[in-house]
Design a protein around this motif. Structure first.
Motif, PDB file in Angstrom:
ATOM      1  N   THR A   3       0.603  -1.315   0.060  1.00  0.00           N
ATOM      2  CA  THR A   3      -0.116  -0.010   0.195  1.00  0.00           C
ATOM      3  C   THR A   3       0.765   1.268  -0.052  1.00  0.00           C
ATOM      4  OG1 THR A   3       0.121   0.354   2.458  1.00  0.00           O
ATOM      5  CG2 THR A   3      -1.491  -1.599   0.974  1.00  0.00           C
ATOM      6  N   ILE A   4       0.118   2.162  -0.007  1.00  0.00           N
ATOM      7  CA  ILE A   4       0.606   3.836  -0.103  1.00  0.00           C
ATOM      8  C   ILE A   4       1.912   3.993   1.394  1.00  0.00           C
ATOM      9  CG2 ILE A   4      -0.682   5.015   0.796  1.00  0.00           C
ATOM     10  CD1 ILE A   4       0.184   6.781  -1.682  1.00  0.00           C
ATOM     11  N   PHE A   5       1.511   3.530   2.212  1.00  0.00           N
ATOM     12  CA  PHE A   5       2.031   2.859   3.585  1.00  0.00           C
ATOM     13  C   PHE A   5       3.620   2.748   3.743  1.00  0.00           C
ATOM     14  CE2 PHE A   5      -1.784   3.501   6.406  1.00  0.00           C
ATOM     15  CZ  PHE A   5      -1.722   4.814   5.736  1.00  0.00           C
ATOM     16  N   THR A   6       3.592   0.741   2.874  1.00  0.00           N
ATOM     17  CA  THR A   6       4.452   1.121   2.405  1.00  0.00           C
ATOM     18  C   THR A   6       5.549   1.394   1.607  1.00  0.00           C
ATOM     19  OG1 THR A   6       4.189  -1.339   2.260  1.00  0.00           O
ATOM     20  CG2 THR A   6       6.161  -1.212   1.405  1.00  0.00           C
ATOM     21  N   LYS A  28       2.608  12.192   9.987  1.00  0.00           N
ATOM     22  CA  LYS A  28       1.375  13.388   9.865  1.00  0.00           C
ATOM     23  C   LYS A  28       0.376  12.161   8.964  1.00  0.00           C
ATOM     24  CE  LYS A  28       3.657  17.087  11.970  1.00  0.00           C
ATOM     25  NZ  LYS A  28       4.193  18.989  12.571  1.00  0.00           N
ATOM     26  N   ASP A  29      -0.910  12.704   9.484  1.00  0.00           N
ATOM     27  CA  ASP A  29      -2.161  12.244   8.759  1.00  0.00           C
ATOM     28  C   ASP A  29      -2.292  13.280   7.784  1.00  0.00           C
ATOM     29  OD1 ASP A  29      -4.925   9.833   8.876  1.00  0.00           O
ATOM     30  OD2 ASP A  29      -4.573  11.676   7.498  1.00  0.00           O
ATOM     31  N   ILE A  30      -2.382  12.771   6.346  1.00  0.00           N
ATOM     32  CA  ILE A  30      -2.330  13.675   4.915  1.00  0.00           C
ATOM     33  C   ILE A  30      -3.787  14.615   5.199  1.00  0.00           C
ATOM     34  CG2 ILE A  30      -3.356  12.814   3.232  1.00  0.00           C
ATOM     35  CD1 ILE A  30      -0.876  13.769   1.520  1.00  0.00           C
ATOM     36  N   ASN A  31      -4.671  14.304   5.670  1.00  0.00           N
ATOM     37  CA  ASN A  31      -5.936  15.112   6.090  1.00  0.00           C
ATOM     38  C   ASN A  31      -6.177  14.910   7.613  1.00  0.00           C
ATOM     39  OD1 ASN A  31      -8.640  16.255   5.003  1.00  0.00           O
ATOM     40  ND2 ASN A  31      -9.115  14.075   5.186  1.00  0.00           N
ATOM     41  N   ILE A  38      -1.665  11.737  14.083  1.00  0.00           N
ATOM     42  CA  ILE A  38      -0.680  11.001  13.427  1.00  0.00           C
ATOM     43  C   ILE A  38      -0.741   9.059  12.896  1.00  0.00           C
ATOM     44  CG2 ILE A  38       1.903   9.903  14.444  1.00  0.00           C
ATOM     45  CD1 ILE A  38       1.828  12.810  14.360  1.00  0.00           C
ATOM     46  N   LEU A  39      -0.533   8.621  11.854  1.00  0.00           N
ATOM     47  CA  LEU A  39      -0.838   7.470  11.896  1.00  0.00           C
ATOM     48  C   LEU A  39       0.489   6.179  12.292  1.00  0.00           C
ATOM     49  CD1 LEU A  39      -1.818   8.100   8.014  1.00  0.00           C
ATOM     50  CD2 LEU A  39      -2.991   7.739  10.356  1.00  0.00           C
ATOM     51  N   VAL A  40       0.209   5.585  12.916  1.00  0.00           N
ATOM     52  CA  VAL A  40       1.150   4.702  13.570  1.00  0.00           C
ATOM     53  C   VAL A  40       0.975   3.671  13.340  1.00  0.00           C
ATOM     54  CG1 VAL A  40       2.348   3.973  15.528  1.00  0.00           C
ATOM     55  CG2 VAL A  40       1.793   5.975  15.752  1.00  0.00           C
ATOM     56  N   THR A  85      -7.977   2.370  15.490  1.00  0.00           N
ATOM     57  CA  THR A  85      -8.049   1.750  14.286  1.00  0.00           C
ATOM     58  C   THR A  85      -9.300   1.001  14.379  1.00  0.00           C
ATOM     59  OG1 THR A  85      -6.135   0.473  15.085  1.00  0.00           O
ATOM     60  CG2 THR A  85      -7.087  -0.787  13.165  1.00  0.00           C
ATOM     61  N   ASN A  86      -9.388   1.735  12.531  1.00  0.00           N
ATOM     62  CA  ASN A  86     -10.602   0.739  11.529  1.00  0.00           C
ATOM     63  C   ASN A  86     -10.273  -0.110  11.021  1.00  0.00           C
ATOM     64  OD1 ASN A  86     -11.563   4.132  12.082  1.00  0.00           O
ATOM     65  ND2 ASN A  86     -10.382   4.600   9.992  1.00  0.00           N
ATOM     66  N   CYS A  87     -11.655  -1.355  11.100  1.00  0.00           N
ATOM     67  CA  CYS A  87     -11.185  -2.602  10.338  1.00  0.00           C
ATOM     68  C   CYS A  87     -12.305  -2.132   9.182  1.00  0.00           C
ATOM     69  CB  CYS A  87     -11.068  -3.418  11.513  1.00  0.00           C
ATOM     70  SG  CYS A  87     -11.452  -4.977  10.753  1.00  0.00           S
ATOM     71  N   GLY A  91     -16.654  -0.358   9.450  1.00  0.00           N
ATOM     72  CA  GLY A  91     -14.599   0.561  10.200  1.00  0.00           C
ATOM     73  C   GLY A  91     -14.415   1.797   9.259  1.00  0.00           C
ATOM     74  N   GLY A  92     -14.915   1.428   8.449  1.00  0.00           N
ATOM     75  CA  GLY A  92     -14.126   2.343   7.499  1.00  0.00           C
ATOM     76  C   GLY A  92     -13.143   2.906   6.716  1.00  0.00           C
ATOM     77  N   GLN A  93     -12.160   1.401   7.019  1.00  0.00           N
ATOM     78  CA  GLN A  93     -10.580   1.412   6.645  1.00  0.00           C
ATOM     79  C   GLN A  93     -10.809   1.520   5.153  1.00  0.00           C
ATOM     80  OE1 GLN A  93      -9.089  -2.219   7.509  1.00  0.00           O
ATOM     81  NE2 GLN A  93      -7.161  -1.836   6.597  1.00  0.00           N
ATOM     82  N   GLU A  94      -9.488   2.490   5.130  1.00  0.00           N
ATOM     83  CA  GLU A  94      -9.347   2.859   3.577  1.00  0.00           C
ATOM     84  C   GLU A  94      -7.750   2.276   3.119  1.00  0.00           C
ATOM     85  OE1 GLU A  94      -9.587   6.934   3.490  1.00  0.00           O
ATOM     86  OE2 GLU A  94     -11.409   6.950   3.594  1.00  0.00           O
ATOM     87  N   VAL A  95      -6.733   2.386   3.686  1.00  0.00           N
ATOM     88  CA  VAL A  95      -5.611   2.065   3.431  1.00  0.00           C
ATOM     89  C   VAL A  95      -5.473   0.663   4.202  1.00  0.00           C
ATOM     90  CG1 VAL A  95      -3.006   2.099   3.852  1.00  0.00           C
ATOM     91  CG2 VAL A  95      -3.990   4.365   3.231  1.00  0.00           C
TER      92      VAL A  95
HETATM   93  P1  5GP Z   1      -8.023   4.500   6.967  1.00  0.00           P
HETATM   94  O1  5GP Z   1      -9.437   4.732   6.746  1.00  0.00           O
HETATM   95  O2  5GP Z   1      -7.603   3.445   6.339  1.00  0.00           O
HETATM   96  O3  5GP Z   1      -8.844   4.036   8.634  1.00  0.00           O
HETATM   97  O4  5GP Z   1      -6.608   5.572   7.148  1.00  0.00           O
HETATM   98  C1  5GP Z   1      -5.749   5.863   6.596  1.00  0.00           C
HETATM   99  C2  5GP Z   1      -5.335   7.128   6.544  1.00  0.00           C
HETATM  100  O5  5GP Z   1      -4.431   7.608   5.490  1.00  0.00           O
HETATM  101  C3  5GP Z   1      -6.750   8.629   6.442  1.00  0.00           C
HETATM  102  O6  5GP Z   1      -6.668   9.537   7.600  1.00  0.00           O
HETATM  103  C4  5GP Z   1      -5.247   9.356   5.537  1.00  0.00           C
HETATM  104  O7  5GP Z   1      -6.071  10.764   5.225  1.00  0.00           O
HETATM  105  C5  5GP Z   1      -4.804   9.120   5.411  1.00  0.00           C
HETATM  106  N1  5GP Z   1      -3.217   8.754   4.684  1.00  0.00           N
HETATM  107  C6  5GP Z   1      -4.088   8.579   3.376  1.00  0.00           C
HETATM  108  N2  5GP Z   1      -2.481   8.786   1.692  1.00  0.00           N
HETATM  109  C7  5GP Z   1      -2.062   8.694   2.941  1.00  0.00           C
HETATM  110  C8  5GP Z   1      -0.350   9.294   1.791  1.00  0.00           C
HETATM  111  O8  5GP Z   1      -0.144   9.360   0.792  1.00  0.00           O
HETATM  112  N3  5GP Z   1       0.168   9.831   3.188  1.00  0.00           N
HETATM  113  C9  5GP Z   1      -0.491  10.502   4.464  1.00  0.00           C
HETATM  114  N4  5GP Z   1       0.871  10.746   5.772  1.00  0.00           N
HETATM  115  N5  5GP Z   1      -1.921   9.808   4.737  1.00  0.00           N
HETATM  116  C10 5GP Z   1      -2.284   9.858   4.217  1.00  0.00           C
END
Ligand code: 5GP
Length: 112
Positions: A3-6, A28-31, A38-40, A85-87, A91-95
């Protein structure tokens, strides 16, 4: 699947990294949804909470230890914060690489 996190872990795309050790990265979360957001993230690719296995027990502990350190470093430990943590879909998980949202810096509202 990576994913983008990797890509952030591998420095293929930029992120504002606030903490890193051998097993965990935090950025830091982008949004941001709060003044501190913070995303851990574990460096190991685990898609969802459902995919955590016995062998990940120590890693999950490492994640909480990292959260505590980051909260202290960012000065939000005493006032307090929230860890989410969303699942999957409901749960609204996107990544699909597990991560803990560390939210703070203001008094947060109700959960849902
Ligand atoms: P989820 O919805 O999966 O729990 O959270 C995914 C989070 O990743 C969202 O809060 C979103 O703003 C964040 N995110 C998505 N793409 C990126 C990115 O490219 N960089 C950063 N820093 N955060 C991201």
């Amino acid at each position: 699947m990576a994913t983008i996190f990797t890509k952030i872990i591998n420095r293929e795309i930029p992120a504002n990294i606030v903490y890193e050790n051998e097993k965990v990265i935090a950025f830091k979360d982008i949004n941001p949804q709060a003044p501190v957001h913070i995303l851990v993230v574990p460096k190991k690719e685990i898609p969802t909470i459902n995919d955590i296995t016995e062998e990940d027990k120590e890693l999950i502990g490492e994640m909480y230890l990292a959260i505590g350190k980051i909260a202290k470093e960012l000065g939000i430990a005493e006032e307090g914060y929230r860890v989410i943590t969303n699942c999957n879909e409901f749960g609204g998980q996107e990544v699909f690489h597990i991560h803990f949202h560390l939210l703070g810096g203001k008094k947060l509202g109700t959960l849902v």
